[in-house]
Design a protein around this motif. Structure first.
Motif, PDB file in Angstrom:
ATOM      1  N   GLY A   1      56.078  51.972  30.627  1.00  0.00           N
ATOM      2  CA  GLY A   1      54.782  51.634  30.041  1.00  0.00           C
ATOM      3  C   GLY A   1      53.726  51.648  31.121  1.00  0.00           C
ATOM      4  N   ASP A   2      52.596  51.048  30.839  1.00  0.00           N
ATOM      5  CA  ASP A   2      51.534  51.083  31.834  1.00  0.00           C
ATOM      6  C   ASP A   2      50.819  49.745  31.931  1.00  0.00           C
ATOM      7  N   GLY A   3      50.047  49.607  32.974  1.00  0.00           N
ATOM      8  CA  GLY A   3      49.202  48.427  33.139  1.00  0.00           C
ATOM      9  C   GLY A   3      49.903  47.214  33.697  1.00  0.00           C
ATOM     10  N   GLU A   4      51.159  47.345  34.127  1.00  0.00           N
ATOM     11  CA  GLU A   4      51.843  46.164  34.666  1.00  0.00           C
ATOM     12  C   GLU A   4      51.167  45.707  35.955  1.00  0.00           C
ATOM     13  N   GLN A   5      50.991  44.385  36.082  1.00  0.00           N
ATOM     14  CA  GLN A   5      50.386  43.844  37.290  1.00  0.00           C
ATOM     15  C   GLN A   5      51.446  43.263  38.214  1.00  0.00           C
ATOM     16  N   ALA A   6      51.135  43.237  39.500  1.00  0.00           N
ATOM     17  CA  ALA A   6      52.129  42.802  40.483  1.00  0.00           C
ATOM     18  C   ALA A   6      52.110  41.293  40.712  1.00  0.00           C
ATOM     19  N   GLY A   7      51.030  40.613  40.302  1.00  0.00           N
ATOM     20  CA  GLY A   7      50.928  39.189  40.607  1.00  0.00           C
ATOM     21  C   GLY A   7      50.636  39.002  42.083  1.00  0.00           C
ATOM     22  N   LEU A   8      50.831  37.780  42.571  1.00  0.00           N
ATOM     23  CA  LEU A   8      50.474  37.511  43.971  1.00  0.00           C
ATOM     24  C   LEU A   8      51.343  36.409  44.573  1.00  0.00           C
ATOM     25  N   VAL A   9      51.873  36.711  45.759  1.00  0.00           N
ATOM     26  CA  VAL A   9      52.498  35.675  46.574  1.00  0.00           C
ATOM     27  C   VAL A   9      51.640  35.592  47.834  1.00  0.00           C
ATOM     28  N   PRO A  10      50.775  34.564  47.921  1.00  0.00           N
ATOM     29  CA  PRO A  10      49.846  34.536  49.056  1.00  0.00           C
ATOM     30  C   PRO A  10      50.539  34.204  50.376  1.00  0.00           C
ATOM     31  N   THR A  11      50.012  34.759  51.434  1.00  0.00           N
ATOM     32  CA  THR A  11      50.497  34.459  52.792  1.00  0.00           C
ATOM     33  C   THR A  11      49.267  34.255  53.672  1.00  0.00           C
ATOM     34  N   PRO A  12      49.448  33.695  54.872  1.00  0.00           N
ATOM     35  CA  PRO A  12      48.297  33.528  55.776  1.00  0.00           C
ATOM     36  C   PRO A  12      47.605  34.862  56.076  1.00  0.00           C
ATOM     37  N   GLU A  13      48.386  35.951  56.214  1.00  0.00           N
ATOM     38  CA  GLU A  13      47.791  37.278  56.509  1.00  0.00           C
ATOM     39  C   GLU A  13      46.942  37.732  55.331  1.00  0.00           C
ATOM     40  N   TRP A  14      47.475  37.523  54.131  1.00  0.00           N
ATOM     41  CA  TRP A  14      46.731  37.917  52.932  1.00  0.00           C
ATOM     42  C   TRP A  14      45.400  37.166  52.867  1.00  0.00           C
ATOM     43  N   LEU A  15      45.452  35.855  53.157  1.00  0.00           N
ATOM     44  CA  LEU A  15      44.244  35.033  53.073  1.00  0.00           C
ATOM     45  C   LEU A  15      43.212  35.484  54.115  1.00  0.00           C
ATOM     46  N   GLN A  16      43.720  35.742  55.322  1.00  0.00           N
ATOM     47  CA  GLN A  16      42.852  36.176  56.415  1.00  0.00           C
ATOM     48  C   GLN A  16      42.106  37.460  56.059  1.00  0.00           C
ATOM     49  N   GLY A  17      42.801  38.361  55.381  1.00  0.00           N
ATOM     50  CA  GLY A  17      42.199  39.654  55.072  1.00  0.00           C
ATOM     51  C   GLY A  17      41.481  39.704  53.738  1.00  0.00           C
ATOM     52  N   ASN A  18      41.355  38.551  53.068  1.00  0.00           N
ATOM     53  CA  ASN A  18      40.744  38.545  51.735  1.00  0.00           C
ATOM     54  C   ASN A  18      39.232  38.374  51.818  1.00  0.00           C
TER      55      ASN A  18
END
Ligand SMILES: [Zn+2]
Length: 514
Positions: free
Chosen positions: A331-348
């Protein structure tokens, strides 16, 4: 004729040319003239009456022709519309691409869902019949016939009555105080290998009326075009359902043993922040070990040990359990969700720079599933693993018996699994279990509730995830109701109805077996 397929057409034409060169040559002349013109559909689904009238006077309408085409017939056009997907006319670009693959301009193409994913299997094969008409004798002579269309079908793993019933249950949920909102999703998977038995979402739309309803559907603030099992406007947090991931990580990383305890006084340091949900009654859970922290969903236990675990290890285990990535369902449109990390936050870059440093508080919130974003299907996949001995599965809608849908290595040791299951059993069977009041024991259901905080002033998301029966898990159930209230209170009674239907109506089993 040009779109029928090179080989078939070539054979037919050669045969024709050999047997009757005179008529063949006149056809050739006519078709060359025709091929200079491009035809595109501008009116669809015209009445038979109109088609007949046009035919009688077609010389008055040069450049217009009528083309018959096929139409999809639905058993029930409101059942699982997001999964089935839509067919639509090709746009110019699609037609340019498809015209040499056996398509003609009036053909419909799978635009979303299964229709799109399995377009190649579903489109079928166009037959061909060449007829010579003798105007003197008024007789038809069939020159060539290729009418052996392959039977193209795609069989889904969905259990139609269960899908339909689940949708009805979700639709009939009145919402808190009868006001709604009624934004719900429910996934039922076969625990063993992730076959999708039902995947329901509400609100939905009607495939048959999609074209007519589209203007209202796209502006509807409830977003009925979303399949909430795999996508959302804002992907929800799982709340305490996620504590099983944290618990697995704690045991596997040796941060806690099953009898390590935490003392819950209702809050961590002071009642203003990092509270346990029991603080609502101005008390705490007292001393709890891991299984009992799961039973009563004690936040303090998971704040304390989650902090010791650290975000890096928690993120590692979250990903291992399938979060923060698509499941890969058809199918289509599936989302990955999010597992936040310090690196992710830094680059957001969407977050102000001064708020981009990771804090212990964020680790604590992740440990109780508050800052994580998940889809109900991801949760269902994880709970399948809890039910089948630890093997992560590949959720799927079309089953290939030759294919292996389970990972070869279990997520964790059997000792860890035993403790997690003990906690899940206490949730529905325990004296203080958050899911013990809804009759789910009748089906041997064990699992975890979740009440996930949303913005201030709004009701939390309600979750319930688990499987049944506990001895030989066969069905995994995940329910999510957006901004609906407490996990057990909202989802418990809905799950009871769905499981009752599954076991009594479909499996014809008496509850006493459990
Ligand atoms: Zn507590």
């Amino acid at each position: 004729l040009e779109q029928v397929g090179e080989a078939v057409l070539q054979t037919a034409l050669e045969k024709w040319q050999k047997e009757n060169p005179r008529t063949y040559n006149s056809y050739k002349k006519a078709s060359e003239k025709e091929a200079e013109q491009e035809y595109y559909p501008f009116l669809t689904s015209i009445s038979y009456d109109l088609a007949c009238r046009f035919h009688l006077h077609k010389e008055q309408y040069p450049g217009i022709r009528i083309q018959a085409s096929s139409r999809r017939v639905y058993e029930d056009s409101t059942c699982a519309p997001h999964l089935m997907g839509r067919l639509g006319l090709m746009n110019k670009e699609e037609y340019e691409e498809k015209r040499f693959q056996g398509y003609i301009a009036t053909d419909r193409l799978g635009k979303t869902g299964i229709e799109r994913y399995y377009e190649n299997q579903l489109k079928g094969k166009r037959g061909l019949k060449l007829i010579e008409f003798d105007k003197n004798t008024l007789k038809n002579n069939i020159i060539f016939e290729d009418q052996d269309p392959v039977k193209n079908e795609v069989q889904l793993t969905l259990d139609f009555p269960l899908q339909k019933f689940t949708e009805t249950v979700l639709d009939s949920y009145p919402g808190k105080d009868g006001k709604g909102p009624r934004l719900l999703a429910c996934v039922l998977l076969r625990a063993e290998d992730g076959q999708v038995l039902a995947m329901a979402t509400t609100p939905r739309y009607d495939l048959e009326r999609f074209g007519k309803d589209y203007p209202q559907l796209k502006d509807d603030p409830r977003h009925p075009l979303l399949n909430r099992c795999i996508q959302n406007f804002i992907v929800p947090n799982p709340g305490s359902v996620f504590k099983l991931v944290t618990a697995m990580a704690l045991l596997e990383e040796g941060i806690a043993t099953p009898d390590h305890t935490a003392d819950c006084q209702g809050y961590l340091f002071n009642p203003r922040s990092f509270r346990c949900h029991i603080w609502e009654y101005r008390r705490g859970h007292g001393t709890v070990d891991l299984p009992h922290a799961l039973e009563q969903s004690c936040n303090i236990y998971f704040y304390r040990y989650g902090e010791l675990l650290g975000i890096e290890k928690l993120a590692y285990w979250s990903k291992k359990c399938g979060f923060g990535q698509k499941t890969g369902i058809e199918g289509d449109g599936e989302q990955a969700g999010l597992v936040p990390t310090p690196e992710w936050l830094q680059g957001n870059t969407f977050i102000p720079p001064e708020e981009r440093s990771w804090t212990t508080g964020l680790t604590r919130l992740c440990a109780i599933g508050q800052k994580i974003e998940v889809t109900p299907l991801q949760v269902a996949r994880f709970f399948c693993a809890l039910g089948n001995g630890g093997y992560l599965v590949q959720p799927h809608l079309v089953h290939d018996p030759e294919k292996n849908y389970r990972e070869s290595e279990p997520l964790c040791s059997s000792n860890t699994m035993k403790e997690l299951l003990k906690g899940m059993e206490l949730v529905t069977y325990g004296e203080r279990g958050t899911g013990n009041r809804y009759g789910l024991q009748a089906f041997g259901f064990i699992g975890k509730t979740g009440t996930a905080d949303t913005s201030k002033g709004e009701e939390p998301h309600a979750w319930l995830a688990g499987f049944a029966p506990k001895e030989r898990p066969e069905v995994t159930l995940v329910l999510m109701a957006e901004k609906a209230g407490h996990g057990g209170e909202v989802c418990g009674p809905l799950a009871q109805k769905i499981l009752d239907f599954y076991f009594k109506k479909l499996k014809n089993r008496i509850p006493e077996e459990f």
